[in-house]
Motif scaffolding. Structure first.
Motif, mmCIF file in Angstrom:
data_model
loop_
_atom_site.group_PDB
_atom_site.id
_atom_site.type_symbol
_atom_site.label_atom_id
_atom_site.label_comp_id
_atom_site.label_asym_id
_atom_site.label_seq_id
_atom_site.Cartn_x
_atom_site.Cartn_y
_atom_site.Cartn_z
ATOM 1 N N LYS A 147 7.385 -7.238 -9.058
ATOM 2 C CA LYS A 147 5.695 -8.399 -7.521
ATOM 3 C C LYS A 147 5.596 -6.575 -7.498
ATOM 4 N N ILE A 148 5.872 -6.146 -7.122
ATOM 5 C CA ILE A 148 5.252 -4.402 -6.215
ATOM 6 C C ILE A 148 4.744 -4.157 -7.452
ATOM 7 N N ASP A 149 5.608 -3.948 -8.509
ATOM 8 C CA ASP A 149 4.750 -3.060 -9.939
ATOM 9 C C ASP A 149 3.381 -3.604 -10.320
ATOM 10 N N LYS A 150 3.128 -5.130 -10.249
ATOM 11 C CA LYS A 150 2.253 -5.647 -10.607
ATOM 12 C C LYS A 150 1.042 -5.871 -9.359
ATOM 13 N N ALA A 151 1.386 -5.694 -8.180
ATOM 14 C CA ALA A 151 0.905 -5.965 -6.701
ATOM 15 C C ALA A 151 0.461 -4.218 -7.304
ATOM 16 N N GLU A 152 0.997 -3.194 -7.481
ATOM 17 C CA GLU A 152 0.226 -2.069 -7.166
ATOM 18 C C GLU A 152 -0.682 -2.044 -8.624
ATOM 19 N N LYS A 153 -0.399 -2.395 -9.848
ATOM 20 C CA LYS A 153 -1.589 -2.722 -10.373
ATOM 21 C C LYS A 153 -2.810 -3.161 -10.550
ATOM 22 N N ASP A 154 -2.766 -4.365 -9.485
ATOM 23 C CA ASP A 154 -3.502 -4.849 -9.173
ATOM 24 C C ASP A 154 -4.621 -4.002 -8.166
ATOM 25 N N LEU A 155 -3.683 -3.588 -6.872
ATOM 26 C CA LEU A 155 -3.637 -2.258 -6.110
ATOM 27 C C LEU A 155 -5.265 -1.533 -7.171
ATOM 28 N N SER A 156 -4.512 -1.138 -7.801
ATOM 29 C CA SER A 156 -5.238 -0.087 -8.735
ATOM 30 C C SER A 156 -6.483 -0.202 -9.047
ATOM 31 N N LEU A 157 -6.706 -1.172 -10.045
ATOM 32 C CA LEU A 157 -7.853 -2.310 -10.696
ATOM 33 C C LEU A 157 -8.499 -2.568 -9.236
ATOM 34 N N ILE A 158 -8.323 -2.827 -8.018
ATOM 35 C CA ILE A 158 -9.011 -2.825 -6.940
ATOM 36 C C ILE A 158 -9.820 -1.619 -7.055
ATOM 37 N N LYS A 159 -9.156 -0.713 -6.251
ATOM 38 C CA LYS A 159 -9.588 0.385 -5.905
ATOM 39 C C LYS A 159 -10.678 0.910 -6.897
ATOM 40 N N GLU A 160 -9.952 0.727 -8.774
ATOM 41 C CA GLU A 160 -10.826 1.825 -9.338
ATOM 42 C C GLU A 160 -12.423 1.044 -9.216
ATOM 43 N N SER A 161 -12.187 -0.423 -9.286
ATOM 44 C CA SER A 161 -13.698 -1.996 -9.429
ATOM 45 C C SER A 161 -14.661 -0.932 -8.265
ATOM 46 N N PHE A 162 -13.529 -0.274 -6.780
ATOM 47 C CA PHE A 162 -14.863 0.117 -5.762
ATOM 48 C C PHE A 162 -15.426 1.198 -5.568
ATOM 49 N N ARG A 167 -5.082 -6.508 2.166
ATOM 50 C CA ARG A 167 -4.451 -7.704 1.270
ATOM 51 C C ARG A 167 -3.543 -7.230 0.635
ATOM 52 N N GLN A 168 -3.715 -6.537 -0.495
ATOM 53 C CA GLN A 168 -3.148 -6.202 -0.959
ATOM 54 C C GLN A 168 -1.993 -5.268 -1.055
ATOM 55 N N GLU A 169 -2.859 -4.376 -0.053
ATOM 56 C CA GLU A 169 -1.864 -3.131 0.650
ATOM 57 C C GLU A 169 -0.843 -3.932 1.275
ATOM 58 N N LYS A 170 -1.403 -4.591 2.032
ATOM 59 C CA LYS A 170 0.224 -5.686 3.529
ATOM 60 C C LYS A 170 1.583 -6.469 2.708
ATOM 61 N N PHE A 171 0.308 -6.231 1.353
ATOM 62 C CA PHE A 171 1.716 -7.425 0.476
ATOM 63 C C PHE A 171 2.436 -6.080 0.046
ATOM 64 N N ILE A 172 1.736 -5.525 -1.046
ATOM 65 C CA ILE A 172 3.597 -4.497 -0.841
ATOM 66 C C ILE A 172 3.896 -3.934 -0.405
ATOM 67 N N ARG A 173 3.465 -3.494 1.438
ATOM 68 C CA ARG A 173 4.454 -3.125 2.297
ATOM 69 C C ARG A 173 5.539 -4.243 2.784
ATOM 70 N N ASP A 174 4.917 -5.874 2.407
ATOM 71 C CA ASP A 174 6.024 -6.207 3.163
ATOM 72 C C ASP A 174 7.052 -6.627 1.777
ATOM 73 N N LEU A 175 6.728 -6.232 0.555
ATOM 74 C CA LEU A 175 7.456 -6.511 -0.462
ATOM 75 C C LEU A 175 8.701 -5.160 0.074
ATOM 76 N N LYS A 176 8.162 -3.892 -0.064
ATOM 77 C CA LYS A 176 9.386 -3.120 -0.105
ATOM 78 C C LYS A 176 10.330 -3.401 1.763
ATOM 79 N N ASN A 177 9.711 -4.200 2.158
ATOM 80 C CA ASN A 177 10.327 -3.819 3.504
ATOM 81 C C ASN A 177 11.407 -5.114 3.219
#
Length: 126
Positions: free
Chosen positions: A23-38, A74-84
């Protein structure tokens, strides 16, 4: 009467660890896509169009940027929660409700792997 388990077995924890890492791997890829589009805010060539249309474009662009920022947060918080959750696995406290001290059901943890509350405790919050 069966004794209630105090924590998940090491095998169970390993299974959850693998699920969370995926889930972390997928979430980080998704976050990367969001940041790229930003970041890749490209001009769609509206310079030569009517001023009214351009105003609508700029308004939509601003809204899109705000939505991307919210999504990224939201994605960054999700990743942080998963890492916790991975830290709790390492400490062997993963899956223990922080309110009741009872084990959170496997079904809930598979659906929400970063959960720290059992359904019972979550319902008490309402």
């Amino acid at each position: 009467m069966a004794e209630e388990k105090l924590r998940y077995s090491d095998a169970d924890l390993q299974e959850f660890k693998q699920l969370i890492q995926e889930k972390i791997d997928k979430a980080e890829k998704d976050l990367s896509l969001i940041k790229e589009s930003f970041i890749n805010d490209q001009n769609n060539g509206t310079d030569d169009t009517s001023p009214t249309f351009k105003a609508f474009e700029e308004g939509a662009e601003t809204l899109s940027k705000e939505q991307n920022a919210l999504l990224a947060g939201r994605q960054e918080k999700f990743i942080r929660d998963l890492k916790n959750a991975l830290i709790r696995i390492q400490n062997k406290t993963y899956g223990i409700c922080r309110v009741t001290g009872k084990l959170i059901s496997k079904e809930r943890l598979k659906a929400v792997p970063h959960a720290t509350l059992s359904i019972e405790a979550k319902n008490m919050q309402r």
